[in-house]
Scaffold this motif. Structure first.
Motif, PDB file in Angstrom:
ATOM      1  N   THR A   1      22.693  16.415  80.957  1.00 15.02           N
ATOM      2  CA  THR A   1      21.522  16.642  81.817  1.00 15.02           C
ATOM      3  C   THR A   1      20.530  17.610  81.194  1.00 15.02           C
ATOM      4  O   THR A   1      19.571  18.009  81.855  1.00 15.02           O
ATOM      5  CB  THR A   1      21.964  17.212  83.181  1.00 15.02           C
TER       6      THR A   1
ATOM      7  N   VAL B   1      19.610   5.952  86.202  1.00 14.50           N
ATOM      8  CA  VAL B   1      20.352   7.155  86.596  1.00 14.50           C
ATOM      9  C   VAL B   1      21.410   6.763  87.614  1.00 14.50           C
ATOM     10  O   VAL B   1      21.091   6.305  88.722  1.00 14.50           O
ATOM     11  CB  VAL B   1      19.399   8.223  87.193  1.00 14.50           C
TER      12      VAL B   1
ATOM     13  N   ASP C   1      19.377  18.815  88.285  1.00 20.43           N
ATOM     14  CA  ASP C   1      19.160  19.419  86.967  1.00 20.43           C
ATOM     15  C   ASP C   1      18.497  18.428  86.014  1.00 20.43           C
ATOM     16  O   ASP C   1      17.599  18.808  85.239  1.00 20.43           O
ATOM     17  CB  ASP C   1      20.494  19.881  86.375  1.00 20.43           C
ATOM     18  N   LEU C   2      18.938  17.186  86.057  1.00 18.59           N
ATOM     19  CA  LEU C   2      18.346  16.162  85.198  1.00 18.59           C
ATOM     20  C   LEU C   2      16.869  15.965  85.525  1.00 18.59           C
ATOM     21  O   LEU C   2      16.037  15.819  84.625  1.00 18.59           O
ATOM     22  CB  LEU C   2      19.108  14.847  85.366  1.00 18.59           C
TER      23      LEU C   2
ATOM     24  N   ARG D   1      23.844  17.685  89.500  1.00 14.74           N
ATOM     25  CA  ARG D   1      23.520  17.196  88.157  1.00 14.74           C
ATOM     26  C   ARG D   1      22.250  16.350  88.166  1.00 14.74           C
ATOM     27  O   ARG D   1      21.458  16.392  87.220  1.00 14.74           O
ATOM     28  CB  ARG D   1      24.693  16.392  87.602  1.00 14.74           C
ATOM     29  N   ARG D   2      22.055  15.604  89.254  1.00 14.11           N
ATOM     30  CA  ARG D   2      20.834  14.802  89.383  1.00 14.11           C
ATOM     31  C   ARG D   2      19.610  15.706  89.482  1.00 14.11           C
ATOM     32  O   ARG D   2      18.567  15.425  88.894  1.00 14.11           O
ATOM     33  CB  ARG D   2      20.945  13.910  90.621  1.00 14.11           C
TER      34      ARG D   2
ATOM     35  N   ARG E   1      26.297  11.529  79.744  1.00 21.46           N
ATOM     36  CA  ARG E   1      26.484  12.305  80.961  1.00 21.46           C
ATOM     37  C   ARG E   1      25.763  13.651  80.893  1.00 21.46           C
ATOM     38  O   ARG E   1      25.934  14.487  81.781  1.00 21.46           O
ATOM     39  CB  ARG E   1      27.977  12.530  81.224  1.00 21.46           C
TER      40      ARG E   1
ATOM     41  N   VAL F   1      23.883   8.400  82.610  1.00 15.09           N
ATOM     42  CA  VAL F   1      22.452   8.125  82.514  1.00 15.09           C
ATOM     43  C   VAL F   1      22.259   7.199  81.318  1.00 15.09           C
ATOM     44  O   VAL F   1      22.699   7.522  80.198  1.00 15.09           O
ATOM     45  CB  VAL F   1      21.623   9.411  82.327  1.00 15.09           C
TER      46      VAL F   1
END
Length: 584
Positions: free
Chosen positions: A385, A320, A331-332, A328-329, A383, A371
């Motif tokens: 998520t 990651v 949400d992922l 975004r991190r 990209r 990712v």
């Protein structure tokens, strides 16, 4: 039963009554009850207001209905006040249970009784549990008000949230007991206990802003464990690790309570308790188990996806390139990574330093935001998520194609309500009851002079106070039920009807037919067949709603009475799609 056991049980019961009596006589419990009711009331009012505003948007755009989750919108915010009570007021109640007796010498007398320190600690914890349950009354009253307003509530989710806060309170009690047993000052014990709770907050914050080991360790902080349960996920690591920590603190406090035991012996017993606790935590973390009890299955993939992911026999390597503070991190993590880590048998997640995570650069800017997934010697970057975009990439690496299983879509629960008329229950009535209970607990017991001794009979004062508060609360809730049931019919102009293959939800309800009020019904088809909704006798009929879609119908009830609601499509009425609507 052996006479010795009966004597021990009787002594334990007397100690339990004594602990409750001391907590009811003190001010800490009543302060917690008086402060807790307005906190819960404010949280409940704000959560209902925000939920209603979101529901108004969903009435205009039915596709937004699936995002209306009572667990997130009502239950978790309302119980947030209980979290504050557990953090800042409950420790003082627990500390005084031991620290107060240490200061005035009562603890030495208790330890001379034929009862072990472990049982003494267990009795004190049980008494604390009774007091903590009383502090839950405002939050439970808020949940009752929510249902009376017409709101939906899944009891499995509610019980999970209550269990999470109870587990958090147990850890706080264990830490408070331990600090009170190791120190001679109540103030010192309070400072140490608050240091642990605030340290847990700091660890949770650090885990949200840093990657690697800190992020992994922060996943077991008290706040993170509670947050997991508030999402409707039962996780053995998140539940058992705090439980083991609490029991270890209680066990060590029981070791250090006696004053006539050599320090060397206490250190040996403490080392044994810590060794057992660490070994137990390692086993729990090494062999985790999970259960998603959320109604919208937010913590799970489609059943077909989960079967395919569990069948992956090689290591899935995920890299990651996102900073921990990037939305975004987050949400992922919520949508994909946390679910994959619970399902995929062999998975490794790397989070290399990124150029935006600190003062010194990490990866090039063109890599940031990507990712990378590596499996079976193949690699792919994205990209995205969301699971809808990422899972097909993983299946492509594994050479598989997965067809999702048909599942019922989560309909969401729209409700436009007003809780402003209910806050006086929390701001005035419940604090007044707590204040009255405190005043009653301060009354000196009456002493009757008799020439001949007589065995004490009757109900003790602490039991009268507890019973009186519970009965009064029951009366309040009954009165509130009548009040809100009449008031809701006049407020609720936006109602959601869920159409399933076996019936309607709700099946029966009441509306107000006065003053030409118009009602807007949102029809959510959560079944696998088309459905319709019609009221016999009022000439009201919706259009056909396809599976997985929503429809609306608005009408003005012009006659009072109780009418039959059916699905007029052929065979659907016989399948159980029947209900009743009452027009007042």
């Amino acid at each position: 039963m052996h006479p010795g056991w009966i004597a021990q049980l009787r002594l334990t019961w007397l100690l339990f009554k004594k602990e409750l009596r001391e907590m009811f006589v003190g001010r800490t419990l009543w302060a917690m009850l008086i402060v807790g009711a307005p906190l819960v009331g404010f949280s409940f009012q704000q959560s209902v207001y925000l939920y209603s505003e979101a529901s108004k948007s969903a009435l205009r755009l039915p596709n937004l209905a699936s995002g209306l989750v009572p667990l997130d919108g009502i239950v978790a915010p309302t119980f947030g006040a209980i979290y504050l009570l557990n953090t800042f007021l409950f420790p003082f109640l627990a500390i005084r249970s031991i620290g107060g007796e240490r200061q005035h010498g009562g603890l030495k007398l208790l330890l001379q009784l034929p009862i072990s320190p472990a049982r003494l600690v267990a009795v004190k914890v049980l008494a604390l549990g009774v007091c903590w349950t009383l502090a839950l009354v405002p939050a439970l009253l808020g949940m009752l008000f929510w249902m009376m307003l017409g709101g939906h509530l899944q009891f499995a989710e509610l019980l999970t949230v209550i269990a999470g806060h109870g587990l958090y309170a147990l850890v706080i009690a264990g830490v408070a007991f331990l600090t009170a047993a190791l120190t001679d000052s109540i103030a010192t014990a309070a400072i140490l206990t608050l240091a642990v709770t605030l340290g847990s907050w700091a660890l949770d914050f650090a885990g949200a802003t840093q990657a690697g080991l800190v992020h992994s360790v922060a996943g077991f902080s008290l706040t993170a464990s509670l947050r997991t349960l508030e999402r409707g996920l039962l996780s053995t690591p998140q539940m058992l690790v705090p439980a083991i920590l609490a029991l270890t603190c209680l066990a060590v406090s029981a070791v250090w309570l006696p004053t006539g035991v050599a320090r060397r012996g206490k250190l040996i017993r403490t080392a044994i308790a810590l060794t057992v606790a660490i070994a137990s935590m390692v086993l729990v973390i090494r062999f985790p188990a999970y259960a998603d009890i959320s109604e919208n299955r937010r913590n799970s993939f489609n059943p077909a996806d989960e079967r395919a992911l569990r069948a992956l026999d090689q290591v899935l390597h995920v890299t990651v390139y996102l900073a921990p503070t990037d939305s975004r991190r987050q949400d992922l993590e919520i949508n994909v990574l946390s679910k994959l880590q619970r399902i995929v048998p062999h998975m490794v997640v790397d989070e290399p330093d990124t150029g935006t995570s600190g003062l010194f650069g990490g990866t090039p800017s063109d890599t940031y935001g990507k990712v990378q997934f590596d499996y079976a010697g193949q690699s792919v970057q994205s990209r995205a998520t969301s699971a809808r975009e990422i899972l097909p990439l993983i299946y492509g690496l594994a050479g598989e194609q997965v067809t999702p299983d048909p599942v019922l879509a989560y309909p969401g629960y729209i409700l436009v309500a007003d809780a402003r008329g209910l806050v006086w229950w929390f701001y005035i009535l419940l604090p007044a009851l707590a204040f009255a209970g405190w005043r009653l607990s301060q009354r000196a017991p009456s002493v009757a002079v008799r020439l001949t001794p007589r065995r004490a009979t009757g109900i003790p004062s602490w039991a009268k106070i507890t019973l009186g508060m519970l009965v009064t609360t029951a009366v309040i809730q009954t009165a509130a039920a009548v009040y809100i049931s009449r008031r809701t019919a006049r407020q609720q102009t936006g109602i959601v009807i869920t159409l399933r293959d076996d019936g309607f939800t709700p099946k029966t309800f009441t509306i107000d037919g006065g003053e030409g009020q118009r009602y807007v019904m949102t029809l959510v088809n959560a079944g696998s067949e088309p459905h319709q909704w019609a009221i016999d006798g009022l000439n009201v009929r919706s259009g056909v709603v396809p599976p997985g879609q929503n429809g609306t119908i608005d009408f003005v009830p012009n006659r009072e009475g109780t009418y039959r609601v059916v699905d007029p499509l052929p065979g659907h009425e016989q399948a159980g799609l029947v209900g009743y609507i009452t027009v007042d």
